[in-house]
Design a protein around this motif. Sequence first.
Motif, short mmCIF file in Angstrom:
data_model
loop_
_atom_site.label_atom_id
_atom_site.label_comp_id
_atom_site.label_asym_id
_atom_site.label_seq_id
_atom_site.Cartn_x
_atom_site.Cartn_y
_atom_site.Cartn_z
N ASN A 105 -42.96 -13.60 12.28
CA ASN A 105 -42.94 -12.74 13.45
C ASN A 105 -42.57 -11.29 13.12
O ASN A 105 -42.51 -10.45 14.00
N ASP A 106 -42.31 -11.01 11.84
CA ASP A 106 -41.93 -9.65 11.44
C ASP A 106 -42.20 -9.50 9.95
O ASP A 106 -41.41 -9.95 9.11
N THR B 290 -41.85 -7.22 8.01
CA THR B 290 -40.88 -6.40 7.26
C THR B 290 -39.57 -7.13 7.03
O THR B 290 -38.69 -6.62 6.32
N ASN B 291 -39.40 -8.30 7.62
CA ASN B 291 -38.12 -9.00 7.58
C ASN B 291 -38.14 -10.15 6.58
O ASN B 291 -38.91 -11.10 6.70
#
Length: 539
Positions: free
Chosen positions: A311-312, A314-315
């Motif tokens: 869902n991200d 960059t995470n």
Amino acid sequence: MTAPTRILTNGKIWCGLAEGFAEALAIAGDKVLATGPAADIAALAGPETEVIDLDGRLAVPGLNDAHLHLHLYGKSLVQLDLRPAAGVTSVQAIVDLVAEAARNAKPGEWILGRGYDHDKLAELRHPTRRELDAVSPDNPVFLHRTCGHTTIANTLALQAGGIGHNTPDPFGGKIGRTAGELDGLLFENARASVQAVIPLPTEADLVDSIERGGKSLLSFGITSCMEAAIGLEVGTVELDAYITARKDNRIPVRVAGTLMGDLERNILDYAHAKGLVTGVGDDIFRIGPVKYFTDGSAGAGTAWMSRAYENDATNFGVQCLTQEQTDALTMAAHEKGYQLAPHAIGDAAITMVLNAYEKAYAAIPAPDRRHRIEHCGWHTPEDLPRMIEMGVIPAGQPSFLYFFGNGYYTILGEERPQHCYPFKTWLDSGLHPSASTDCPVTSPDPLPCLYALVARRSDSGKPMGLDQKLTVAEALHLYTYEAAWGVHDEDRKGRLIPGQLADVAVFDTDFFTVPPEDILTARCLMTMLGGQVVYRAAA
């Protein structure tokens, strides 16, 4: 043979994975005397023997939660209960509870709570700083997400911790911001400055919490646990509280105490100077392993992964320690003779811990030290042989599959939840996986754990790696013998065999014959600790 003090009969008694079932159980003092056919055990009775009729119920060895936080659970019982099970299913419900608490609090008094899961709230989000400010303008508010790795704070709480709009993220933590403004969310190490100014419980408060939490555990059939972090919040005072509680006979269950040995939260030198190393103690309170944190939780998106969260992009989670720091903390405990039990959920964190273990074992071989990895949620296929080679214990939480499974789908996609907490792989590989709840992260109730182990489904029915299903006997084995093995106690408890402690849990449901869903509605009817009845359910 010595006449038994008590006999349990007319039931179905599961004695252990290898031992199977018996019709009756004889107890002498605090130990199991014999098991076998009802007629043979009845013949052992003397004039003073008490006979307990199980009325066809299932009896098993007392359950052993291999990773929970006893005094934090006891403390949570007198804080705001924000769990979905308590009916908190919306942000508004949280706000309403805070508003009620603020009306009853003195100005400046802290409002604390725990247990909300933003994945289970109607709004599918966390509360915000502004929402808490609106109902609690005069009281600092600090609320823990269910995982314990994320909190929401109002403005007064942030100010008390010295957190402003320009405060940078600390290493191993993240300060939540939305559209450039503080939203009140604090992840991992970013919580430390606020936690440092919350009024600390006294030793007497902690003893009360230990006793309160332990009495509650007995009602679930839990007779033993590993307290997973002594020194986490109040340092050495927590260890002193356990020592005092033991001296005053106020620990209701058997506890193996894990000592914090992290960078900042570290009581290792204090304990070692008192001679409190792994294994020291008695059958009620014994020193267990040493703990440090390497990452956060998957549900909060802070478990440290080698692949980004779905869902991200960059995470990758939060790395709480460097490899060098992990190596140093590991060696500091290993060379003093301690077992280790670091927190690591993501595969990157697990790899880092295994690297440190290899270095420690190479420097100081210790074949039966039984170093653990707490949670061990996602590890790479390449790391499994390393775990087997070193005999690393994966201490996972089946309750996470049940309570957090849906959230794993949200944050990690469809495929990765199928590979988390592979209990069957661990067991079949000759490792010694244990079962636990991480309470108060989830309820201490063992029934969702047992269900998750045999059904491998979340609370909404989502599959969580169906190839990892265990039998009922294997699931109970993880909750009894393997939990004892994990703290070097398998010769004292975990099975109902002659010479072991007579800790017994009796349930109203035969887990072995009902559909897995019926396990969830079972009830503990009676709990025995050392041959004594310490809990009976109300009629």
